[in-house]
Structures are given as structure tokens and as C-alpha cells.
Design an enzyme around this catalytic site. Sequence first.
Site, PDB file in Angstrom:
ATOM      1  N   ARG A   1     -40.144  24.388  37.860  1.00 14.66           N
ATOM      2  CA  ARG A   1     -38.991  23.658  37.376  1.00 14.66           C
ATOM      3  C   ARG A   1     -38.692  22.522  38.345  1.00 14.66           C
ATOM      4  O   ARG A   1     -38.814  22.673  39.541  1.00 14.66           O
ATOM      5  CB  ARG A   1     -37.781  24.573  37.281  1.00 14.66           C
ATOM      6  N   SER A  80     -38.704  20.196  43.483  1.00 15.58           N
ATOM      7  CA  SER A  80     -39.243  21.207  42.575  1.00 15.58           C
ATOM      8  C   SER A  80     -39.375  22.536  43.293  1.00 15.58           C
ATOM      9  O   SER A  80     -39.437  22.600  44.526  1.00 15.58           O
ATOM     10  CB  SER A  80     -40.606  20.779  42.014  1.00 15.58           C
ATOM     11  N   CYS A  81     -39.403  23.606  42.489  1.00 16.82           N
ATOM     12  CA  CYS A  81     -39.621  24.960  42.994  1.00 16.82           C
ATOM     13  C   CYS A  81     -40.229  25.762  41.846  1.00 16.82           C
ATOM     14  O   CYS A  81     -40.703  25.183  40.873  1.00 16.82           O
ATOM     15  CB  CYS A  81     -38.329  25.582  43.511  1.00 16.82           C
ATOM     16  N   LEU A  82     -40.193  27.064  41.938  1.00 17.19           N
ATOM     17  CA  LEU A  82     -40.807  27.887  40.902  1.00 17.19           C
ATOM     18  C   LEU A  82     -39.940  28.011  39.660  1.00 17.19           C
ATOM     19  O   LEU A  82     -40.412  27.846  38.546  1.00 17.19           O
ATOM     20  CB  LEU A  82     -41.143  29.272  41.476  1.00 17.19           C
ATOM     21  N   GLY A  84     -36.411  26.715  39.445  1.00 14.04           N
ATOM     22  CA  GLY A  84     -35.339  25.734  39.334  1.00 14.04           C
ATOM     23  C   GLY A  84     -34.133  25.991  40.214  1.00 14.04           C
ATOM     24  O   GLY A  84     -33.362  25.081  40.475  1.00 14.04           O
TER      25      GLY A  84
END
Length: 100
Positions: A1, A80-82, A84
Site C-alpha cells: 500500500r 509505502s509499506c505492506l 498501508g
Amino acid sequence: RLCAAPEPSVSYQQLKDLKKANVLHIDVRERWEVDRYGRIPASINIPLGELVEALQMDPAEFKEQYDQKMPSKSDPVVFSCLAGTRSKQALGFATSLGFS
């Protein structure tokens, strides 16, 4: 996300389009997550726990640590991250430090 202001989230295609305009992409996942799941090309990995310190570094120190020019407070940045959650936290941290 992915998370970007003023739009709270962007799609991967939107990110690809933004990157053409030299938007800095910061991946705030942990390093082991990037190692295990891969990275989006041309992104910088700055784990969320390091982000506040990183965004306050001297530009030369930032360049040495992350091999990338430090963004100015007016430069466009996408986090971004995994899932959100961390990217939204990162956006909050950056905003609180004066990034627009």
C-alpha cells in the site's frame, strides 16, 4: 500500500507515473521485509523507526547513509509499506517535521 499527500493512497500504476516526475519513494518496511518480499525499483528503504531521524539528518549524512539525495521539505515524497498503516504514520511524521 502506498501513501502520498494530498491523496492518501495511490495505486502502483499511479506510483509508476509519479516516479517519472522524480517523486522520491521511501519504503518504510523493515529491512528483513524488503529482503524477503523484494523492493519496488528506485525506492529507498528507511524503516519507520529510523524515519524521523533520517528526515532530520544533515544532507551529506543522509546521502552517505541512504545513497540518495535528501529530499527538501517541498519535494514530493511517497511512502509505502505492506498494508498501508506504516506509510500513513510516515506521512504524519514527515508532515509534523514540516514536509509538504
